[in-house]
Design an enzyme around this catalytic site. Sequence first.
Site, PDB file in Angstrom:
ATOM      1  N   HIS A 377       0.969  -1.067   0.175  1.00  0.00           N
ATOM      2  CA  HIS A 377      -0.110   0.131   0.027  1.00  0.00           C
ATOM      3  C   HIS A 377       0.809   1.260  -0.066  1.00  0.00           C
ATOM      4  CE1 HIS A 377      -3.247  -2.655   1.324  1.00  0.00           C
ATOM      5  NE2 HIS A 377      -4.087  -1.727   0.616  1.00  0.00           N
ATOM      6  N   ASN A 408       8.049  -3.984   3.655  1.00  0.00           N
ATOM      7  CA  ASN A 408       6.687  -3.688   3.911  1.00  0.00           C
ATOM      8  C   ASN A 408       6.192  -4.166   5.274  1.00  0.00           C
ATOM      9  OD1 ASN A 408       4.135  -3.116   3.273  1.00  0.00           O
ATOM     10  ND2 ASN A 408       3.718  -5.451   2.534  1.00  0.00           N
TER      11      ASN A 408
END
Length: 526
Positions: A377, A408
């Site tokens: 994201h 991440n």
Amino acid sequence: MTLSEILLSLSGLLLLLIPSVLFFLFCRPLFSRLCMNVCRMLLQMGFLGLCTWVLYHVDSLWLCLLWLLLMSVVSAWVVVGRTHLVWGRMFLPVVVGTFLAVLIIGGWGVLFTSRLLPIPSSLLFVPVTGVLLAHVLVTNTRSLSAFYEQLKADVLTYETSLANGNSHIKSLLPFVGYGLQAIVRPATTALKVMGLFALPMLFAGMLVGGLSPVKATVLTIVFTLACMTASVLSYLLILLAADRRTFDRRGNLLLALLLLLTLSSCKNSPAPDTFVSTTTASLNASAEKGEKRQDVPSYEIPAPLKDRPEQILRRTGYTVSYNRETRCANWVAWHLTKSHTYGKNQRAQEKFTEDADVPSPRAVDADYYNSRYDRGHLCPAGDNKWDAQVMRESFLFTNVCPQNHGLNKYEWNDLEILCRDWARQYGAIDIVAGPIYDQPRDKQKTIGRNKVWVPDRLFKVILCRKGMGQPRAIGFIYRNEGVKQPMQQAVCTVDEVERVTGIDFFPALDDGTERRIEAEADLADW
């Protein structure tokens, strides 16, 4: 105490020389903060010792109650200030709830402790209630923020429940639950650490003080549970005391209070991007969709790009500059408010989906299979829990880029959590994130059939406009690798990020402010 004991105690302050010298040499702001906190601790401990000495020698129940009332007023002052609630309506309920909860649980704790320890109750009153007050102060700040922010953000759910014939209390129960979660979740996490470090030290101190192992164990467990009980009881008593100040006789949320809460929680921002009103359905719809008022500039939106493809996609919770060549965003920008850091919509219910608003070829889920890269994201799901549609839109592939799993999971996630903490602390921040490609186009690494470009690095820039007294900005650049990257090493100025990316951030600011804040970057100042 004898003179030698006093000198020996003061020599303990010499232990501060090691961290003080290091902070002074390498991080002056931390040195100043350390000095202030040490002085504050000494003053607090001196005041606590003086109160204990006076209460012990006077041995008056009324004097003990007066001390508890005074400390409850101080606690309420801190809680209302931190939560930005309305002083005139909430200060007295917080005082009452804090005082009664600590009096009930603390009084029982004093009686219980005096049975195990050969110490007068007057000597135990300040330490026992002091521990409970400190714990209640922290949990009241969390629970009341969660309750009122969620009630403000989702007032339609409450009003719909009333319209369906449910009682006022039953309609409030879901919102009460948010506050209880804000108490229980951090407390259960803290218990793990306490069980490893704090509680064994307390237990050892009791043993040294002459208690048997059985009594020390019982007392440690009881006080841990007493802190939790006092927190929950104080929260419920505050809501009960504030009910008449929050709702009218028919159970309708007072419009004046709602507007004041909205302005208070967003007072660190020049103008709120979203708002909730109970007067018209159209305003409710605008607030739910996150529509911006026409007279409010979007500070988070960078200047238009002329050196690469750009398609602007305006989502409910964020804006995307999409690049059809890279199959990824040039940047994703969003305005993160304190209220947007809370919500009931969880990412576990969502799946990544391709974005039909961009032309083919475009990124799809199959491109990431066996690629060894996460669907990372840019605008995180954790910033979009406040609305179901917003959460769904955060899983569009135009808000995703290939990201190393280690980055991440650890460094990038830590930065996302820190940004939410800043939004809660300062009221609102503006964020822009995106990929950085260092390789020539003919050597660019891609994944999948649709050749989604893999970033070499990722950037994030953050702007705080008023919450820190004056506007500040900071940038971060992380390598898209699974190696440990300390946050301090990733810090850079916004000017540096602009040189690397070719993007002009925060053009809505006046030129003087923009030049000043984009040339500075000090994580300690945040």
